[in-house]
Scaffold this motif. Structure first.
Motif, mmCIF file in Angstrom:
data_model
loop_
_atom_site.group_PDB
_atom_site.id
_atom_site.type_symbol
_atom_site.label_atom_id
_atom_site.label_comp_id
_atom_site.label_asym_id
_atom_site.label_seq_id
_atom_site.Cartn_x
_atom_site.Cartn_y
_atom_site.Cartn_z
ATOM 1 N N LEU A 201 89.410 -1.174 83.566
ATOM 2 C CA LEU A 201 88.498 -0.287 84.622
ATOM 3 C C LEU A 201 88.126 -1.363 85.450
ATOM 4 C CD1 LEU A 201 86.359 1.324 81.696
ATOM 5 C CD2 LEU A 201 88.481 2.192 82.642
ATOM 6 N N GLU B 140 85.504 -0.921 88.757
ATOM 7 C CA GLU B 140 84.378 -0.192 89.899
ATOM 8 C C GLU B 140 84.378 -0.402 91.225
ATOM 9 O OE1 GLU B 140 82.037 -0.868 85.768
ATOM 10 O OE2 GLU B 140 83.083 -2.351 87.195
ATOM 11 N N CYS C 217 85.434 4.722 89.687
ATOM 12 C CA CYS C 217 85.792 3.804 88.665
ATOM 13 C C CYS C 217 87.253 4.335 88.254
ATOM 14 C CB CYS C 217 84.971 3.767 87.344
ATOM 15 S SG CYS C 217 85.715 2.805 86.030
ATOM 16 N N TRP D 148 78.969 6.156 83.000
ATOM 17 C CA TRP D 148 78.364 5.218 83.570
ATOM 18 C C TRP D 148 77.267 4.749 82.846
ATOM 19 C CZ3 TRP D 148 80.508 2.712 87.630
ATOM 20 C CH2 TRP D 148 81.708 3.459 88.473
ATOM 21 N N SER E 140 90.199 8.448 86.840
ATOM 22 C CA SER E 140 89.102 8.333 87.665
ATOM 23 C C SER E 140 87.773 8.900 87.498
ATOM 24 C CB SER E 140 89.436 8.303 89.083
ATOM 25 O OG SER E 140 90.284 7.251 89.501
ATOM 26 N N CYS F 97 81.227 0.940 84.261
ATOM 27 C CA CYS F 97 81.901 2.055 83.861
ATOM 28 C C CYS F 97 82.433 1.840 82.535
ATOM 29 C CB CYS F 97 83.097 2.071 84.872
ATOM 30 S SG CYS F 97 84.321 3.399 84.614
ATOM 31 N N GLY G 257 84.101 -1.566 82.637
ATOM 32 C CA GLY G 257 84.441 -2.548 83.620
ATOM 33 C C GLY G 257 83.558 -3.756 83.755
#
Length: 121
Positions: free
Chosen positions: A4, A6, A22, A36, A77, A95, A112
């Protein structure tokens, strides 16, 4: 593997806006939900917003009416539009995605690396 990534963080004045993005990549069979989270210094990581593959959304009370989460399933995404930002929104935003990889029969949680959002004059 799954990654992932971001983007979109930065420094913004109170009342301003930012849009976080992301994208998930790798050996993905399906994505059940993306979301998030954020973590401010000295605080626990907290949910900001989440969106399911069907489009259902959930928000933290502190961001309702100011933040909007959206997704593009074809692009794997998720986005977070943040308006009317306040200094207390300052945090590292992460993320998160609940993903089933190709060839396996269970789901995993992925994160992420985080992107810094600073709201200050």
């Amino acid at each position: 593997q799954v990654q992932l990534v971001e983007s979109g963080g930065g420094l913004v004045q109170p009342g301003g806006s930012l849009r976080l993005s992301c994208v998930a990549s790798g050996s993905i069979f399906s994505i059940n939900a993306m979301g998030w989270y954020r973590q401010a210094p000295g605080k626990q990581r907290e949910l900001v917003a989440v969106i399911s593959s069907g489009g259902g959304t959930r928000y933290a009370d502190s961001v309702k009416g100011r933040f909007t989460i959206s997704s593009d399933n074809a692009k794997n995404s998720v986005y977070l539009q943040m308006n009317s930002l306040k200094p207390e929104d300052t945090a590292v935003y992460y993320c998160n995605a609940d993903i089933r990889r190709r060839g396996v029969f269970y789901d995993n949680d992925y994160w992420g690396q985080g992107t810094q959002v600073t709201v200050s004059s």
